[in-house]
Design a protein around this motif. Structure first.
Motif, PDB file in Angstrom:
ATOM      1  N   GLY B 152       0.946  -1.079   0.007  1.00 47.18           N
ATOM      2  CA  GLY B 152      -0.028   0.129  -0.064  1.00 47.18           C
ATOM      3  C   GLY B 152       0.897   1.294   0.128  1.00 47.18           C
ATOM      4  O   GLY B 152       0.518   2.168  -0.716  1.00 47.18           O
ATOM      5  N   SER B 153       1.694   1.448   1.011  1.00 41.07           N
ATOM      6  CA  SER B 153       2.676   2.574   0.970  1.00 41.07           C
ATOM      7  C   SER B 153       4.050   2.193   0.616  1.00 41.07           C
ATOM      8  O   SER B 153       4.937   3.319   0.804  1.00 41.07           O
ATOM      9  CB  SER B 153       2.443   3.253   2.542  1.00 41.07           C
ATOM     10  OG  SER B 153       2.782   2.287   3.305  1.00 41.07           O
ATOM     11  N   GLY B 154       4.543   1.154   0.206  1.00 40.51           N
ATOM     12  CA  GLY B 154       6.033   0.859  -0.274  1.00 40.51           C
ATOM     13  C   GLY B 154       6.860   1.092   1.076  1.00 40.51           C
ATOM     14  O   GLY B 154       8.024   1.063   0.935  1.00 40.51           O
ATOM     15  N   ALA B 155       6.524   0.676   2.201  1.00 41.22           N
ATOM     16  CA  ALA B 155       7.258   0.674   3.237  1.00 41.22           C
ATOM     17  C   ALA B 155       7.304  -0.606   4.252  1.00 41.22           C
ATOM     18  O   ALA B 155       6.238  -1.189   3.942  1.00 41.22           O
ATOM     19  CB  ALA B 155       7.042   2.042   4.171  1.00 41.22           C
ATOM     20  N   GLN B 160      11.135   3.008   4.334  1.00 41.14           N
ATOM     21  CA  GLN B 160      10.799   3.106   2.770  1.00 41.14           C
ATOM     22  C   GLN B 160      11.311   2.328   1.808  1.00 41.14           C
ATOM     23  O   GLN B 160      12.491   2.172   1.876  1.00 41.14           O
ATOM     24  CB  GLN B 160      10.733   4.662   2.448  1.00 41.14           C
ATOM     25  CG  GLN B 160       9.606   4.987   1.123  1.00 41.14           C
ATOM     26  CD  GLN B 160       8.614   5.060   1.827  1.00 41.14           C
ATOM     27  OE1 GLN B 160       8.230   5.351   3.042  1.00 41.14           O
ATOM     28  NE2 GLN B 160       7.449   4.650   0.956  1.00 41.14           N
ATOM     29  N   ILE B 161      10.785   1.392   1.105  1.00 39.97           N
ATOM     30  CA  ILE B 161      11.489   0.445   0.464  1.00 39.97           C
ATOM     31  C   ILE B 161      11.204   0.825  -1.147  1.00 39.97           C
ATOM     32  O   ILE B 161      12.383   0.798  -2.139  1.00 39.97           O
ATOM     33  CB  ILE B 161      10.802  -1.003   0.441  1.00 39.97           C
ATOM     34  CG1 ILE B 161      11.383  -1.451   2.032  1.00 39.97           C
ATOM     35  CG2 ILE B 161      11.459  -1.989  -0.611  1.00 39.97           C
ATOM     36  CD1 ILE B 161      11.130  -2.880   2.287  1.00 39.97           C
ATOM     37  N   PHE B 162      10.062   1.058  -1.592  1.00 38.24           N
ATOM     38  CA  PHE B 162      10.054   1.741  -2.727  1.00 38.24           C
ATOM     39  C   PHE B 162       9.032   2.912  -2.788  1.00 38.24           C
ATOM     40  O   PHE B 162       8.431   3.127  -1.652  1.00 38.24           O
ATOM     41  CB  PHE B 162       9.416   0.941  -4.041  1.00 38.24           C
ATOM     42  CG  PHE B 162       8.038   0.413  -3.891  1.00 38.24           C
ATOM     43  CD1 PHE B 162       6.929   0.867  -4.070  1.00 38.24           C
ATOM     44  CD2 PHE B 162       8.095  -0.921  -3.262  1.00 38.24           C
ATOM     45  CE1 PHE B 162       5.611   0.394  -3.898  1.00 38.24           C
ATOM     46  CE2 PHE B 162       6.679  -1.518  -2.927  1.00 38.24           C
ATOM     47  CZ  PHE B 162       5.444  -0.738  -3.293  1.00 38.24           C
ATOM     48  N   PRO B 163       9.132   3.991  -3.615  1.00 42.86           N
ATOM     49  CA  PRO B 163       8.441   5.438  -3.421  1.00 42.86           C
ATOM     50  C   PRO B 163       6.915   5.172  -3.130  1.00 42.86           C
ATOM     51  O   PRO B 163       6.468   4.260  -3.857  1.00 42.86           O
ATOM     52  CB  PRO B 163       8.649   6.080  -4.817  1.00 42.86           C
ATOM     53  CG  PRO B 163       9.926   5.474  -5.314  1.00 42.86           C
ATOM     54  CD  PRO B 163       9.866   4.097  -4.766  1.00 42.86           C
ATOM     55  N   ALA B 164       6.545   6.074  -2.359  1.00 47.52           N
ATOM     56  CA  ALA B 164       4.938   5.551  -1.841  1.00 47.52           C
ATOM     57  C   ALA B 164       3.996   5.942  -2.831  1.00 47.52           C
ATOM     58  O   ALA B 164       2.906   5.288  -3.026  1.00 47.52           O
ATOM     59  CB  ALA B 164       4.811   6.633  -0.733  1.00 47.52           C
TER      60      ALA B 164
END
Lengths: 195, 200
Positions: B152-155, B160-164
């Motif tokens: 859902g939010s890339g974290a 943060q793993i990929f941009p939100a």
């Protein structure tokens, strides 16, 4: 006290912040008794009744608790009030309006552990609602619950004839259905009365 | 007393959320981030274990007619304690869990275990049961919140793993809760069916 604030609360409780689909309160009975239309309707009306009554009664209880500096006892006090209330309503209906008692049947005692009831009381305190606002929020919250469960039950009756993949049979497909309904209820977000 | 068996029941074959279908409200509502999931899980483990111990101690004293009311009072007491502790030491967590901490009182898992296990079994077995069922609940919360937070939010746990912007925002919203839980229960049914057939 304005009519418009009350209407705003009502609109919020029924559509914008629907107890089931947006706030996730009262999912257990929502899932448990939505297999048939008539039981769902019965449950919905029982919830409206108890939520309105609980809001009305817990308001003075909270005032008393605040006066005595016992705010931390809120949860305990409220759940006791609700449990007693449900028991009392059950006895009262059994004696005086047996037809309604028959109709609500087993759903009345179940309401004690419906988190929507305790939830609405706690939210009343959190939002600093006064007596009338609390009662309106309680009743319209119940109406929102009724709306959700009736819509859901009517879809579920049709689901009986559908053939989902075997692993999804029963509960999972119902959850997915509820998810799609929640999606449509999100369309109401931002809705408010324009004055 | 069989700790391994109870643990397996709590985590898998009798998992409170996925198999017994209890405690839906909090499961759906608070699993938007891993920290919420862990916080709620730990709170429930503590309350479930304590209330199981207490109810099993009191099981011979409580008259049968008022047992539900008595259970609720015991549970509400422990919930209030945990609520106050969270507000004192973990303010952020208490705020993001909000109304769902006091609502643990009406979480069907706790009342369900009190009624079906603690009121019939000894203190030690009840304590173990509380821990195991609580772990099962926490495991589901963890899996769900990991899926929803990551996709859902890339974290993951706030990192943060990929941009939100690339996340499927829908999964963090209420819709995501219903869909993810539906899929998890379907997975569980599939697995149980499969292992059932394999056993025969």
């Amino acid at each position: 006290m304005q009519i418009s604030t009350l209407l705003d609360i009502a609109l919020g409780a029924i559509l914008v912040n629907n107890f089931i689909f947006i706030q996730f309160l009262g999912i257990c009975p929502f899932m448990g008794v939505s297999k048939k239309m008539d039981t769902a309707t019965g449950m919905g009306f029982a919830v409206i009744f108890v939520m309105g009554l609980a809001s009305a009664i817990c308001y003075p209880v909270n005032v008393l608790l605040v006066k005595l500096n016992l705010e931390y006892m809120q949860t305990v006090a409220f759940i006791l009030v609700i449990a007693a209330l449900v028991q009392f309503v059950e006895m009262f209906l059994k004696k005086s309006i047996p037809s309604l008692y028959e109709a609500l049947g087993v759903y009345l005692p179940l309401i004690t552990t419906n988190c929507a009831v305790l939830g609405v009381v706690l939210l009343n305190v959190q939002n600093d609602y006064n007596f009338i606002e609390s009662v309106v929020y309680g009743i319209t919250g119940g109406v929102g619950f009724l709306l959700a469960i009736v819509l859901f039950a009517s879809i579920r009756e049709r689901l009986e004839f559908a053939e989902p993949p075997k692993s999804f049979e029963g509960f999972p497909i119902a959850l997915v259905t509820a998810g799609l309904m929640a999606l449509s209820f999100m369309g109401f977000s931002g809705l408010s009365i324009p004055w | 007393m069989n700790f391994g068996k109870q643990l397996k029941e709590g985590l898998l074959t009798q998992n409170p959320v996925l198999v017994q279908l209890l405690g839906m409200c909090s499961t759906l509502a608070i699993t938007t981030s891993i920290s919420n999931g862990i916080g709620m899980g730990v709170a429930v483990i503590i309350i479930l274990t304590l209330s199981n111990i207490f109810i099993s101690l009191l099981r011979k004293i409580i008259p049968n007619q008022v047992r539900i009311a008595a259970f609720i009072v015991v549970i509400a007491g422990f919930v209030t304690m945990v609520d106050l502790l969270l507000q004192a030491y973990f303010q952020d967590l208490a705020e993001s869990l909000g109304v769902f901490i006091p609502l643990i009182v009406v979480n069907c898992i706790i009342l369900g275990r009190a009624e079906s296990f603690a009121s019939k079994n000894g203190v030690l077995a009840s304590a173990v049961d509380g821990v195991c069922q609580g772990l099962g609940y926490t495991a589901v919360l963890l899996v769900m919140s990991a899926i929803r937070e990551f996709l859902g939010s890339g974290a993951l746990a706030g990192i943060q793993i990929f941009p939100a912007e690339y996340g499927a925002n829908m999964l963090v919203l209420p819709v995501g809760g219903f869909l993810v839980l539906g899929c998890l229960i379907a997975l569980m049914q599939w697995a149980l069916n499969k292992s059932g057939k394999g056993g025969k």
